[in-house]
Design a protein around this motif. Structure first.
Motif: not given
Ligand code: BGC
Length: 379
Positions: A53, A185, A187, A191, A255, A285
């Motif tokens: 980030w 999250d 995502n 995943f 991650y 990452d």
């Molecule tokens: C991101 C990943 C990251 C994770 C933890 C996710 O929303 O897409 O790239 O590893 O957050 O920060």
């Protein structure tokens, strides 16, 4: 290679067209003939505890500043009220566009309402913002594909599959454990779905065994993606499910930060010592500390997501909105945020094993060879 150049040209065209037409952009604060210098982009990032980030924030800021925009970049320390407050402040201070990577994808509805009331376009950055119609655009990677790639790396590391997707020499059964990211999250779900769709046939035919029996995302999720929480969970799993002399052969980790916690737990239990090989641990990452672990043969792999390109897409989208246009999407189906399908621009991802560090990460200038050797970045 020329993408940044294209963005610069885009900025020049925008400045000209706004000046020529006197047109008002989508941003509430966009005045007639507003030059980039008169416009501010609010950029809200979740945390500085994860390198990625920091790299995202730096890239977005640099690219916007190169085009002449004012940038208000804030990090929220993984604290939801802090992020809400920071976004509120960006709105009251007259941001012209907001770029937001949410901590909790469901917690920003009132901020997004305020942004819409002030006619400020909102770009969700990497993490989809849910439960609001006021998300105007989404830039991210192919998140389902990230999960598939992690599972494929795990299968390849165990020998159940070759790197080019053919059946591997090994037959198993292998013991594995699963980890997922933070449930708030969006995502994390993509995943895990991608990974489980890939692993399930092997679990069904018995070549993979999740010894703890924990296969639901609710059981394996790690709140706020915390490394220490992942380490504790791995320690608990080793105690509860592998205390009879058996080994865990592989760990699906979504991650790199979690992977490092998992690896520490495994090392403390003797994995990686002579006669007791390290389990196959995946990641995401390409964080520098994990890239070194991959280079040293400790972590199996990571999924590289080039934050420079993501930042660029956010900047291109912001410029489109400021020019009174809709940004160009390459996916208008996948990301339903509970209220609407958000038009998205998704970037591809790459799996990085030890042999890929040089061609993918060093040759592209993402890291120097010295940084990889040291396991830390210079800045
Ligand atoms: C991101 C990943 C990251 C994770 C933890 C996710 O929303 O897409 O790239 O590893 O957050 O920060």
């Amino acid at each position: 290679m020329n993408r940044r150049f294209v963005a610069v040209i885009g900025g020049a065209v925008l400045a000209l067209s706004v000046a020529a037409c006197g047109g008002e952009g989508a941003g509430g604060g966009t005045e007639e003939s507003a030059a980039p210098e008169d416009l501010t982009i609010g950029v809200s990032m979740p945390t500085q505890t994860s390198e990625r980030w920091i790299a995202d924030g730096d890239s977005v800021r640099e690219q916007l500043e190169e085009l002449g925009y004012g940038v208000e970049l804030q990090y929220a320390n993984n604290d939801i009220p802090t992020q809400s407050q920071q976004v509120d402040q960006m709105i009251t201070q007259g941001a012209d566009v907001l770029i937001i990577a949410a901590i909790d994808g469901t917690a920003l509805s009132s901020q997004l309402q305020a942004a819409a009331d002030a006619d400020i376009p909102v770009i969700a950055y990497d993490r989809l913002i849910r439960d609001s119609e006021h998300v105007d655009f989404y830039v991210s990677f192919d998140n389902y594909r990230v999960g598939v790639a992690q599972a494929e790396a795990l299968l390849t590391g165990l020998g159940l599959r070759t790197a080019d997707g053919q059946p591997g020499d090994a037959a198993g059964p292998f013991t594995i454990e699963l980890f997922a990211g933070s449930l708030d999250d969006n995502n994390a779900h993509f995943f895990f779905d991608g990974a489980m769709d890939t692993l399930q046939p092997y679990i069904d035919d018995g070549s993979l065994v999740v010894r703890s029996g924990q296969t639901d995302i609710e059981q394996v999720a790690i709140l706020r993606w915390e490394q220490e929480t992942a380490q504790r969970r791995m320690e608990d799993l080793l105690t509860s499910s592998y205390n009879d002399g058996s080994r865990v052969d592989g760990v699906l980790s979504p991650y790199d930060g979690l992977s490092r916690g998992i690896i520490t737990a495994l090392q403390n239990a003797g994995y990686g010592a002579a006669g007791n090989p390290m389990a196959v641990v995946t990641g995401q990452d390409a964080e520098i500390a994990s890239v070194k672990l991959i280079s040293d043969g400790v972590q199996n792999s990571t999924i590289f997501k080039d934050t420079r390109l993501l930042a660029e897409q956010a900047v291109v989208a912001a410029e489109a909105f400021l020019g009174g246009e809709e940004p160009e999407a390459n996916d208008t189906e996948t990301y339903d945020n509970g209220v609407k399908v958000v038009p998205s621009y998704l970037l591809p991802v790459e799996t990085v094993y030890a042999d890929d560090i040089q061609p993918i990460l060093v040759d592209s200038g993402y890291f120097t060879a010295e940084e990889v050797a040291a396991g830390q970045t210079e800045s």
